[in-house]
Design a protein around this motif. Sequence first.
Motif, mmCIF file in Angstrom:
data_model
loop_
_atom_site.group_PDB
_atom_site.id
_atom_site.type_symbol
_atom_site.label_atom_id
_atom_site.label_comp_id
_atom_site.label_asym_id
_atom_site.label_seq_id
_atom_site.Cartn_x
_atom_site.Cartn_y
_atom_site.Cartn_z
ATOM 1 N N VAL A 273 0.846 -1.195 0.000
ATOM 2 C CA VAL A 273 0.000 0.000 0.000
ATOM 3 C C VAL A 273 0.881 1.244 0.000
ATOM 4 N N ALA A 274 0.419 2.293 -0.681
ATOM 5 C CA ALA A 274 1.118 3.575 -0.717
ATOM 6 C C ALA A 274 0.086 4.700 -0.758
ATOM 7 N N VAL A 275 0.562 5.931 -0.532
ATOM 8 C CA VAL A 275 -0.305 7.109 -0.505
ATOM 9 C C VAL A 275 0.135 8.076 -1.609
ATOM 10 N N ALA A 276 -0.812 8.485 -2.457
ATOM 11 C CA ALA A 276 -0.513 9.356 -3.595
ATOM 12 C C ALA A 276 -0.081 10.750 -3.149
ATOM 13 N N MET A 277 0.990 11.240 -3.745
ATOM 14 C CA MET A 277 1.495 12.575 -3.448
ATOM 15 C C MET A 277 0.935 13.640 -4.391
ATOM 16 N N ALA A 278 0.136 13.209 -5.381
ATOM 17 C CA ALA A 278 -0.474 14.123 -6.351
ATOM 18 C C ALA A 278 -1.661 13.397 -6.979
ATOM 19 N N PRO A 279 -2.542 14.122 -7.656
ATOM 20 C CA PRO A 279 -3.663 13.473 -8.353
ATOM 21 C C PRO A 279 -3.178 12.759 -9.612
ATOM 22 N N THR A 280 -2.582 11.598 -9.435
ATOM 23 C CA THR A 280 -1.936 10.845 -10.509
ATOM 24 C C THR A 280 -2.941 9.864 -11.106
ATOM 25 N N VAL A 281 -3.666 10.316 -12.120
ATOM 26 C CA VAL A 281 -4.747 9.530 -12.707
ATOM 27 C C VAL A 281 -4.221 8.588 -13.793
ATOM 28 N N ALA A 282 -5.134 7.880 -14.461
ATOM 29 C CA ALA A 282 -4.751 6.941 -15.522
ATOM 30 C C ALA A 282 -3.887 7.638 -16.562
ATOM 31 N N ASN A 283 -2.915 6.931 -17.083
ATOM 32 C CA ASN A 283 -1.965 7.422 -18.090
ATOM 33 C C ASN A 283 -1.022 8.489 -17.548
ATOM 34 N N GLU A 284 -0.927 8.581 -16.217
ATOM 35 C CA GLU A 284 0.045 9.471 -15.590
ATOM 36 C C GLU A 284 0.917 8.652 -14.637
ATOM 37 N N PHE A 285 2.015 9.266 -14.220
ATOM 38 C CA PHE A 285 2.978 8.630 -13.337
ATOM 39 C C PHE A 285 3.339 9.616 -12.246
ATOM 40 N N GLY A 286 3.638 9.095 -11.045
ATOM 41 C CA GLY A 286 4.007 10.000 -9.961
ATOM 42 C C GLY A 286 4.523 9.252 -8.746
ATOM 43 N N TRP A 287 4.847 10.029 -7.717
ATOM 44 C CA TRP A 287 5.400 9.492 -6.474
ATOM 45 C C TRP A 287 4.290 9.137 -5.495
ATOM 46 N N TYR A 288 4.517 8.044 -4.767
ATOM 47 C CA TYR A 288 3.592 7.572 -3.738
ATOM 48 C C TYR A 288 4.423 7.303 -2.486
#
Length: 170
Positions: A84-99
């Motif tokens: 499990v991780a927590v999103a650091m930004a609104p990283t929706v489908a077809n996007e990438f980001g830090w958790y």
Amino acid sequence: MTFTASTPNLGMPPIDSHRTAATAAGRSTPWKLGHVIEADDPDYGMGEFVYLKGVASTALGSWVVYNPDDWSTVLLGPDMIGSVAVAMAPTVANEFGWYQIKGKAIGKVLAGFVDNANVYATATAGSVDDAIVAGDRVKNAKGASAVGTPAAGLAEFEIDRPFVDDALAA
């Protein structure tokens, strides 16, 4: 939260960013999927973060289960198994980001969440609560504030590589 990478690498996206693959010429992703880094925030201290693929409806603070086979995510819900991780930004489908996977995190909660509570998956995808649900406890996660800190619908948590295993013991 203004986390800054402890050992930044050239081209590494900021912790609070979310990007599409098109943002990095010659790459299928804008950074290395599964890459784990440490970062520091003046208020929240040190944390660990993993770079993952987003999923539809992810918001800042969404709780996700991620798959190390392809680094994809799914919003946390009942009866799930995995890291499990927590999103650091609104990283929706077809996007990438830090958790975030370790440290003091800000996550989505339901209205009645209280300080120092255990954390449980809910039927509200991507949010957690303190209401005991057998098999849905998020292990290695504990509430560090009541709902509303730092903003409505969010709370602070202490996490250390949290996971769910759908065990029947609450």
